[in-house]
Motif scaffolding. Sequence first.
Motif, PDB file in Angstrom:
ATOM      1  N   ILE A  67       0.869  -1.172   0.000  1.00  0.00           N
ATOM      2  CA  ILE A  67       0.000   0.000   0.000  1.00  0.00           C
ATOM      3  C   ILE A  67       0.907   1.224   0.000  1.00  0.00           C
ATOM      4  CG2 ILE A  67      -1.719   1.313   1.304  1.00  0.00           C
ATOM      5  CD1 ILE A  67      -2.670  -1.370   2.482  1.00  0.00           C
ATOM      6  N   TYR A  91      -6.943  -7.225  -2.132  1.00  0.00           N
ATOM      7  CA  TYR A  91      -7.351  -5.964  -1.511  1.00  0.00           C
ATOM      8  C   TYR A  91      -8.693  -5.552  -2.110  1.00  0.00           C
ATOM      9  CZ  TYR A  91      -2.437  -5.086  -0.040  1.00  0.00           C
ATOM     10  OH  TYR A  91      -1.185  -5.138   0.525  1.00  0.00           O
ATOM     11  N   LEU A 125     -11.241  -0.999   3.927  1.00  0.00           N
ATOM     12  CA  LEU A 125     -10.293  -1.728   3.099  1.00  0.00           C
ATOM     13  C   LEU A 125     -10.170  -3.131   3.666  1.00  0.00           C
ATOM     14  CD1 LEU A 125      -8.091  -2.049   0.929  1.00  0.00           C
ATOM     15  CD2 LEU A 125      -6.454  -1.099   2.576  1.00  0.00           C
ATOM     16  N   ILE A 167      -8.444  -6.926   3.429  1.00  0.00           N
ATOM     17  CA  ILE A 167      -7.313  -7.702   2.919  1.00  0.00           C
ATOM     18  C   ILE A 167      -7.600  -9.170   3.207  1.00  0.00           C
ATOM     19  CG2 ILE A 167      -4.825  -7.986   2.839  1.00  0.00           C
ATOM     20  CD1 ILE A 167      -4.503  -5.303   4.184  1.00  0.00           C
ATOM     21  N   ASN A 191       0.129  -7.621   6.739  1.00  0.00           N
ATOM     22  CA  ASN A 191       0.439  -6.382   6.034  1.00  0.00           C
ATOM     23  C   ASN A 191       1.108  -5.424   7.012  1.00  0.00           C
ATOM     24  OD1 ASN A 191      -0.537  -3.376   5.485  1.00  0.00           O
ATOM     25  ND2 ASN A 191      -0.352  -4.400   3.507  1.00  0.00           N
TER      26      ASN A 191
END
Length: 369
Positions: free
Chosen positions: A67, A181, A188, A190, A206
């Motif tokens: 990201i 994602y 958001l 994941i 992450n």
Amino acid sequence: MKKNAIQTLVLGLLPAAFLAVSCSAPVESNIQKEAFGQLSSGEEVSIYTLSSSTGLKARIMDYGGAIVSLEVPDAQGELTDVTLGFDKLADYEKHRVFFGALIGRFGNRIAKGQFSIDGEDYQLATNDGPNHLHGGIMGYDRVLWTAEPVAHATEPGLRLTYFSADGEEGYPGNLEVTVTYTLKGNALEIAYEATTDKATPVNLTNHTFYNLAGEGNVLNHELTIAAPYYTPVDSTLIPTGELVEVAGTPFDFNSPYAIGARIADVPGGYDHNYVLAEGEGLRFAAKLKDPQSGRFMEIHTTEPGLQFYSGNFLDGTQSRGDRSYTIHTGLCLETQHFPDAPNQPNFPSTILRPGEKYESTTVMTFGVE
């Protein structure tokens, strides 16, 4: 450039599978692809920008699956990037601080890089003092993932895949990894999946650094972690194996506390695994709030642990634009299984076996209050 020309350009960058959607779904406007540069190896790197209907905007690159930025609207709809990152690809290669990156095959530390499975001993790289950290010298943050936009009119996504070969960094088994994602309104998501042909430890996460103010440090941020215990560590940050109650200690964030309020009582700052409250499926793990802007982030996860890292090793040598990243300018809340789990029989197992499927989901929801 006229609107139609822009749409034509964007559509030309997307794979055929992505375009095979209803003409009424304006997906071309919420996923865009652009070049981000070339690695020292000569490989081309791209950034995919996902935009949600509520204004959330995530920029994700295929190098490290990282990201690069995450822009979140405030109460007036003004966007602010709430993550730490770099403007140039070369900086991601130069500074291995894991900004925004996917971490594997095993997130966090394994003592002395050693473990045994079914009586067979394995030796991994020791890239963090005497220990193995975040997948080794060439962890998943250092590889080029295969990226594919996920077509959806209101929930744009990006699917990343990587084949981790048997013996890579010393790990056994061919591991096929998929990370997706997805922007879902103000959230958001994941989602992680993996399969193997030989028993191997797997612990994916992450490593985004957050600063909900978009500037300054995070010591005034208020943090809540739904965890009755944490795992204390030795001098090399390997868990001792104990589960210690947080009540009455500087590690208790079951009620919101400013991060800086007790950090002086934690030598070196926070870099500890929290044992989340038990439960099934997605459950509340943590909430982070910037009291000045009112911006907050809530984390729900299927994982049993959360690593809270208060940015102790940021030293000012990393920067974006005119902003230098010094100590505590960002923090990490990494959902995970526990560090050194392959060597700690009382910790939840991280061993994935043939015929099994590794599945993990974490959702960050943003808002203002």
